[in-house]
Scaffold this active site. Structure first.
Site, PDB file in Angstrom:
ATOM      1  N   GLY A 188       0.813  -1.211   0.000  1.00  0.00           N
ATOM      2  CA  GLY A 188       0.000   0.000   0.000  1.00  0.00           C
ATOM      3  C   GLY A 188       0.843   1.256   0.000  1.00  0.00           C
ATOM      4  O   GLY A 188       0.464   2.286   0.558  1.00  0.00           O
TER       5      GLY A 188
ATOM      6  N   ASN B 107       1.441   3.360  -2.247  1.00  0.00           N
ATOM      7  CA  ASN B 107       1.079   4.382  -3.231  1.00  0.00           C
ATOM      8  C   ASN B 107       0.215   5.495  -2.650  1.00  0.00           C
ATOM      9  O   ASN B 107      -0.041   6.498  -3.322  1.00  0.00           O
ATOM     10  CB  ASN B 107       0.337   3.745  -4.408  1.00  0.00           C
ATOM     11  CG  ASN B 107      -0.953   3.080  -3.990  1.00  0.00           C
ATOM     12  OD1 ASN B 107      -0.910   1.989  -3.432  1.00  0.00           O
ATOM     13  ND2 ASN B 107      -2.093   3.705  -4.233  1.00  0.00           N
TER      14      ASN B 107
ATOM     15  N   GLY C  67      -1.709   7.387   1.261  1.00  0.00           N
ATOM     16  CA  GLY C  67      -1.865   7.449   2.705  1.00  0.00           C
ATOM     17  C   GLY C  67      -0.553   7.331   3.453  1.00  0.00           C
ATOM     18  O   GLY C  67       0.494   7.794   3.005  1.00  0.00           O
ATOM     19  N   ILE C  68      -0.614   6.686   4.617  1.00  0.00           N
ATOM     20  CA  ILE C  68       0.580   6.523   5.434  1.00  0.00           C
ATOM     21  C   ILE C  68       1.650   5.740   4.686  1.00  0.00           C
ATOM     22  O   ILE C  68       2.847   6.040   4.780  1.00  0.00           O
ATOM     23  CB  ILE C  68       0.215   5.822   6.764  1.00  0.00           C
ATOM     24  CG1 ILE C  68      -0.636   6.753   7.631  1.00  0.00           C
ATOM     25  CG2 ILE C  68       1.472   5.393   7.516  1.00  0.00           C
ATOM     26  CD1 ILE C  68      -1.191   6.093   8.878  1.00  0.00           C
ATOM     27  N   GLY C  69       1.224   4.748   3.915  1.00  0.00           N
ATOM     28  CA  GLY C  69       2.191   3.946   3.174  1.00  0.00           C
ATOM     29  C   GLY C  69       3.037   4.760   2.226  1.00  0.00           C
ATOM     30  O   GLY C  69       4.234   4.490   2.067  1.00  0.00           O
TER      31      GLY C  69
ATOM     32  N   SER D 292      -3.212  -0.339  14.415  1.00  0.00           N
ATOM     33  CA  SER D 292      -4.044   0.861  14.503  1.00  0.00           C
ATOM     34  C   SER D 292      -4.399   1.127  15.955  1.00  0.00           C
ATOM     35  O   SER D 292      -4.641   0.193  16.728  1.00  0.00           O
ATOM     36  CB  SER D 292      -5.324   0.687  13.690  1.00  0.00           C
ATOM     37  OG  SER D 292      -6.233   1.749  13.922  1.00  0.00           O
TER      38      SER D 292
ATOM     39  N   TYR E  49     -13.247  -3.368  11.114  1.00  0.00           N
ATOM     40  CA  TYR E  49     -11.945  -2.800  10.733  1.00  0.00           C
ATOM     41  C   TYR E  49     -10.977  -2.859  11.916  1.00  0.00           C
ATOM     42  O   TYR E  49      -9.833  -3.325  11.779  1.00  0.00           O
ATOM     43  CB  TYR E  49     -12.092  -1.358  10.261  1.00  0.00           C
ATOM     44  CG  TYR E  49     -10.757  -0.671  10.073  1.00  0.00           C
ATOM     45  CD1 TYR E  49      -9.960  -0.952   8.958  1.00  0.00           C
ATOM     46  CD2 TYR E  49     -10.264   0.220  11.027  1.00  0.00           C
ATOM     47  CE1 TYR E  49      -8.715  -0.349   8.806  1.00  0.00           C
ATOM     48  CE2 TYR E  49      -9.027   0.820  10.868  1.00  0.00           C
ATOM     49  CZ  TYR E  49      -8.260   0.540   9.763  1.00  0.00           C
ATOM     50  OH  TYR E  49      -7.028   1.121   9.627  1.00  0.00           O
TER      51      TYR E  49
END
Length: 317
Positions: free
Chosen positions: A28, A30, A32-34, A157, A182
């Protein structure tokens, strides 16, 4: 454990240690946090591989990192964690002899019903966030074991702190509440990261597993990286009061980056933001009480093996 020793300088998020010659995979990576994990790691001189479902978005992210980090070595592989059957092909596409670290960051978060499933019939968030990374780790283990001292960094999280797993309903078939599902999927990831390190230690592996969380990380407080992320003036204004308690996703990346690069980090640790676990520079914090339950972790491990068809057997050293 102290976050630094007399032989290592204090950790500075703005002056990262060099990691030339290393290869890091960020799932991931590409958005957000990633994305920020990948951008910051690329400043260390390592080769950073963006694992992404969408090749076009990965290319945009790659171009953004290269425009901001002089000499950045960054590339992408197509990686869909919801498609377990594709993971072997994705790992082959890495085309490396060894992997020095993987950051298990990619995730799906659904805001409301209906409940969705992967192609294999797993609840989408649990199937992607936990089972996908669980199976990917098995595929990556030979590459990680070939590195001198590889690290597996699992992005949990803060939402998982108030959740508990229902081992009889891991797929939320009987009681589906999106936000809770989630949080539980992220909690499952964190249990896995800690249990994995226990099993690695048992076979005296050089690979270590570390769990991190970003605290409270909001888009409205995140530094702009157009076109990957654009923070409008309105969002900046609305988000300003929250800055007292939480932070942007660029700062949410810091615990994962430290877990990859800091030689003082040890397997089995939990890292998060310094201020109330919500914002600030990264620190090692006590493992949450419910995460320390090894019986739950072992039952989740066995269930994950059954659900994915993945047999870790004896974790390779």
């Amino acid at each position: 454990m102290s976050s630094s020793t007399s032989s290592t300088p204090p950790w500075d998020v703005q002056r990262l240690p060099r990691a030339d010659g290393s290869v890091f995979l960020v799932t991931g990576g590409n958005a957000g946090i990633g994305y920020f994990v990948a951008e910051q790691l690329s400043a260390s001189g390592a080769t950073v591989v963006l694992g992404s479902r969408n090749p076009a978005k990965a290319e945009v992210a790659r171009a953004s990192i290269r425009s901001r980090v002089p000499g950045a070595r960054v590339r992408a592989v197509q990686l869909d964690l919801a498609d377990l059957a594709s993971l072997g092909t994705a790992v082959e596409a890495l085309d490396v002899e060894c992997l020095d670290a993987v950051v298990h960051n990619a995730g799906v978060a659904l805001d409301g019903p209906p409940r969705e499933e992967t192609g294999a019939g797993h609840e989408l968030m649990f199937g992607t966030n936990h089972l996908g990374h669980f199976a990917l780790t098995r595929w990556l283990m030979p590459l990680l074991s070939s590195a001198p001292a590889a690290r597996i960094v699992t992005m949990g999280s803060f939402a998982a702190k108030s959740e508990r797993l229902d081992l009889d309903d891991l797929q939320s078939r009987h009681d589906y509440r999106p936000k809770r599902t989630y949080g539980r999927s992220k909690l499952a990831q964190m249990y896995f990261g800690l249990e994995l390190d226990r099993r690695l230690r048992a076979v005296h592996s050089a690979v270590t597993s570390v769990v991190v969380h970003p605290g409270g990380a909001l888009d409205s407080l995140t530094t702009s990286r157009p076109p990957v992320h654009v923070r409008t003036a309105g969002a900046r204004l609305c988000g300003a009061p929250a800055a007292l308690l939480v932070q942007g996703k660029h700062a949410g990346a810091w615990p994962a980056v430290r877990a990859v690069l800091d030689p003082a980090v040890r397997g089995g640790q939990l890292w998060g933001p310094r201020v109330f676990g919500l914002r600030g520079k990264p620190r090692c914090e006590p493992v949450w009480d419910h995460l320390a339950d090894t019986l739950v972790a072992a039952r989740l491990w066995d269930a994950s093996c059954d659900l994915t068809g993945v047999d870790f057997g004896t974790v390779p050293g």
